[in-house]
Design an enzyme around this catalytic site. Sequence first.
Site, PDB file in Angstrom:
ATOM      1  N   ASP A 109       7.061  51.786 -23.098  1.00  0.00           N
ATOM      2  CA  ASP A 109       6.757  50.491 -22.495  1.00  0.00           C
ATOM      3  C   ASP A 109       7.849  50.204 -21.463  1.00  0.00           C
ATOM      4  O   ASP A 109       8.525  49.198 -21.516  1.00  0.00           O
ATOM      5  CB  ASP A 109       6.611  49.387 -23.538  1.00  0.00           C
ATOM      6  CG  ASP A 109       7.834  49.209 -24.411  1.00  0.00           C
ATOM      7  OD1 ASP A 109       8.783  49.985 -24.275  1.00  0.00           O
ATOM      8  OD2 ASP A 109       7.835  48.275 -25.227  1.00  0.00           O
TER       9      ASP A 109
ATOM     10  N   GLY B 108      10.072  45.039 -23.332  1.00  0.00           N
ATOM     11  CA  GLY B 108      10.171  46.364 -22.737  1.00  0.00           C
ATOM     12  C   GLY B 108      11.548  46.570 -22.157  1.00  0.00           C
ATOM     13  O   GLY B 108      12.333  45.640 -22.011  1.00  0.00           O
TER      14      GLY B 108
ATOM     15  N   HIS C 180      14.112  45.066 -16.049  1.00  0.00           N
ATOM     16  CA  HIS C 180      14.136  43.633 -15.791  1.00  0.00           C
ATOM     17  C   HIS C 180      15.393  43.247 -15.025  1.00  0.00           C
ATOM     18  O   HIS C 180      16.407  43.937 -15.076  1.00  0.00           O
ATOM     19  CB  HIS C 180      14.100  42.853 -17.114  1.00  0.00           C
ATOM     20  CG  HIS C 180      12.888  43.123 -17.927  1.00  0.00           C
ATOM     21  ND1 HIS C 180      11.637  42.709 -17.547  1.00  0.00           N
ATOM     22  CD2 HIS C 180      12.724  43.779 -19.091  1.00  0.00           C
ATOM     23  CE1 HIS C 180      10.755  43.093 -18.450  1.00  0.00           C
ATOM     24  NE2 HIS C 180      11.389  43.749 -19.392  1.00  0.00           N
TER      25      HIS C 180
ATOM     26  N   HIS D   7       1.618  53.069 -29.363  1.00  0.00           N
ATOM     27  CA  HIS D   7       2.839  52.717 -30.103  1.00  0.00           C
ATOM     28  C   HIS D   7       2.669  52.845 -31.619  1.00  0.00           C
ATOM     29  O   HIS D   7       3.167  52.027 -32.375  1.00  0.00           O
ATOM     30  CB  HIS D   7       3.301  51.307 -29.742  1.00  0.00           C
ATOM     31  CG  HIS D   7       3.632  51.122 -28.306  1.00  0.00           C
ATOM     32  ND1 HIS D   7       4.516  51.934 -27.639  1.00  0.00           N
ATOM     33  CD2 HIS D   7       3.208  50.208 -27.413  1.00  0.00           C
ATOM     34  CE1 HIS D   7       4.620  51.535 -26.386  1.00  0.00           C
ATOM     35  NE2 HIS D   7       3.832  50.493 -26.218  1.00  0.00           N
TER      36      HIS D   7
END
Length: 185
Positions: A92, A114, A96, A18
């Site tokens: 990432d 993420g 969810h 990152h």
Amino acid sequence: AVLLELQRATGVRLQVLHTHAGASLRVLRWAKSTGVGVTVSIDPKYFHLRLEHRLEGGARGLPGGFIVEDDERMAEIWRSLDDGTIDVIDADHAPHTLDDLKRAEADPFTGPWGGPHLEHCLSLLLTDVSTGLLRMERLVSLLCAAPARILGLYPEKVALEPGSGADLVLADPTRRAPPHRAGGA
């Protein structure tokens, strides 16, 4: 700098994740030119999300986050993608549940981080190719060949050679997606 010196002294494999700060990318370019064994990755959000994309509130609305309107930083990222300072485009990726997202909105420091990036990554990066920001050869290396090399899977995977396993994507850069219609189909 400490990690780069430790890598040089020990020979350990070092992957910097990152990475998107201009100064860091310049140091990593220099380190690679001096023989330091380091690979570098970046998530597309670091070179595509700008302030106008930030959501109000919640984890994505944190003030002073990674989203910075800095032309010099953006130029360094694109330079690093092109010249090989950045080896891999990663993400990432972390889809969810709705409950997870509510928890992240309520408290971004304890909620999950993420987001679901992978389903949009290729189309986003192919747009970069079609607009001239990224060369197709670099895109193939950043998403396919370099990760396979880093993991010791090249040329058994990715290479278009007899005996190698490779997945192919065919894309027509002139074709446009139909407009989205509310209500489905």
